[in-house]
Design an enzyme around this catalytic site. Structure first.
Site, PDB file in Angstrom:
ATOM      1  N   LYS A  66       9.072  -0.920  -5.239  1.00  0.00           N
ATOM      2  CA  LYS A  66       8.245   0.232  -4.853  1.00  0.00           C
ATOM      3  C   LYS A  66       9.153   1.444  -4.736  1.00  0.00           C
ATOM      4  O   LYS A  66      10.178   1.399  -4.039  1.00  0.00           O
ATOM      5  CB  LYS A  66       7.575  -0.065  -3.525  1.00  0.00           C
ATOM      6  CG  LYS A  66       6.981   1.142  -2.849  1.00  0.00           C
ATOM      7  CD  LYS A  66       6.092   0.693  -1.730  1.00  0.00           C
ATOM      8  CE  LYS A  66       6.054   1.695  -0.624  1.00  0.00           C
ATOM      9  NZ  LYS A  66       5.098   1.378   0.398  1.00  0.00           N
TER      10      LYS A  66
HETATM   11  C1  R5P Z   1       7.136   3.080   3.260  1.00  0.00           C
HETATM   12  O1  R5P Z   1       7.949   2.244   3.293  1.00  0.00           O
HETATM   13  C2  R5P Z   1       5.946   3.179   4.094  1.00  0.00           C
HETATM   14  O2  R5P Z   1       6.000   2.205   4.993  1.00  0.00           O
HETATM   15  C3  R5P Z   1       4.677   3.168   3.272  1.00  0.00           C
HETATM   16  O3  R5P Z   1       4.289   1.870   2.924  1.00  0.00           O
HETATM   17  C4  R5P Z   1       4.814   3.947   2.020  1.00  0.00           C
HETATM   18  O4  R5P Z   1       5.460   5.129   2.269  1.00  0.00           O
HETATM   19  C5  R5P Z   1       3.507   4.136   1.273  1.00  0.00           C
HETATM   20  O5  R5P Z   1       2.696   4.927   1.996  1.00  0.00           O
HETATM   21  P1  R5P Z   1       2.440   6.452   1.595  1.00  0.00           P
HETATM   22  O6  R5P Z   1       1.615   6.410   0.350  1.00  0.00           O
HETATM   23  O7  R5P Z   1       1.721   7.000   2.771  1.00  0.00           O
HETATM   24  O8  R5P Z   1       3.777   7.102   1.331  1.00  0.00           O
END
Ligand code: R5P
Length: 305
Positions: A203
């Site tokens: 990710k």
């Molecule tokens: C990152 O490690 C956070 O815990 C979230 O899972 C991630 O940032 C994804 O969320 P967002 O789309 O709000 O950035």
């Protein structure tokens, strides 16, 4: 008697070659059956893509805008996603166990938004509890280039080893921390390192020259959404990421902080799974957001006798 079986000999289909067992996700051909089965719950085998709903923000941010009541916000969004990504505390408290969506379990922990340097995490959930939670994958954050780099790589590698023992993929989360870069150069380095350590899914964030990152990364990449922006901008980013090789999104704030989270999650899924353009997805968002059935309603208490 054994020779009576010869009358069903045609069932052996001697003229039909064995079914090919190729697997649809890049870099995953040589993983075990259980690992592939979990990956096929995360990524839709038809589109090859995934919509993960990220609501693990509380593990570093506490009560986050839009997630004050996980039990009200998350269950109505589950129908339109492939994966729920959260902490074990949030999942146990707010998601009914009858929910059949794959779970990406946040397994690293240890810093908060109050810390100057957030790069020092530990493994906060062991593989046995991930199995108890029926996790389809375990998410571990790495801080490449930050003071906590080495220990975060250790957390990742220990989790990958544990996951490999039980056929559970590891989602390597590329952290950007407070001061860290968000450039193609940085993400090329970090995504490739984490894939080579053995993470089955990566990710990261979308950036310029994103196709170079997906091309050089030997396993599927999903993008985080990042801070809330206007719905059409978030959908445009999602569209560009998919066009440039992302295997899906792991999106949080741009869904649950949207003016209409249910309409937004359907619009995101339209791009990710149906190859829609961002314009088509935004038109869908606008048409759905007016419908009262897409409003998130607090559950009304029913009287018990
Ligand atoms: C990152 O490690 C956070 O815990 C979230 O899972 C991630 O940032 C994804 O969320 P967002 O789309 O709000 O950035």
């Amino acid at each position: 008697m054994a020779d009576q079986d010869s009358k069903v000999g045609h069932n052996y289909c001697l003229d039909v070659p064995p079914a090919s067992q190729g697997f649809f996700l890049k870099g995953m051909d040589h993983t075990d059956w259980g690992m592939k089965n979990r990956l096929a719950r995360i990524f839709n085998p038809k589109s090859g893509h995934t919509v993960m709903l990220a609501f693990d923000h509380g593990y570093i941010m506490g009560s986050t805008a839009g997630l004050e009541r996980l039990d009200i916000v998350i269950p109505p969004l589950a129908d339109d996603v492939d994966v729920l990504m959260g902490t074990r505390g949030a999942l146990r408290a707010a998601v009914p166990p009858t929910c059949d969506k794959a779970v990406a379990l946040r397994c690293s922990a240890g810093s908060s938004v109050l810390d100057e340097d957030m790069s020092h995490e530990v493994i906060g959930v062991n593989v046995e509890d991930a199995i108890r939670m029926n996790a389809a994958c375990m998410a571990i954050q790495t801080f490449i280039g930050a003071p906590g780099q080495k220990s975060s790589i250790q957390n990742l590698c220990n989790t990958i080893d544990a996951g490999n023992r039980y056929g559970i993929p590891t989602l390597g989360v590329i952290a950007v921390g407070k001061e860290m870069e968000r450039t193609a150069k940085y993400f090329l380095l970090a995504t490739r390192m984490v894939a080579e350590f053995g993470a089955q899914i990566i990710k990261t964030y979308y950036c310029d020259e994103f196709e170079k990152i997906t091309s050089a990364c030997p396993v599927p990449i999903v993008i985080a959404g990042g801070k809330k922006v206007a719905e059409n901008e978030a959908l445009a980013m999602c569209f560009r990421a998919i066009q440039e090789g992302a295997a899906g999104v792991d999106m949080g704030r741009n869904i649950f902080q949207s003016e209409n989270p249910r309409a937004m999650v359907k619009a995101v899924a339209k791009i990710v799974h149906e190859n829609a353009t961002d314009k088509e997805a935004y038109d869908l968002y606008l048409s759905l957001k007016l419908s009262p059935k897409n409003a998130l309603q607090p559950r009304v208490k029913t009287k018990t006798k």
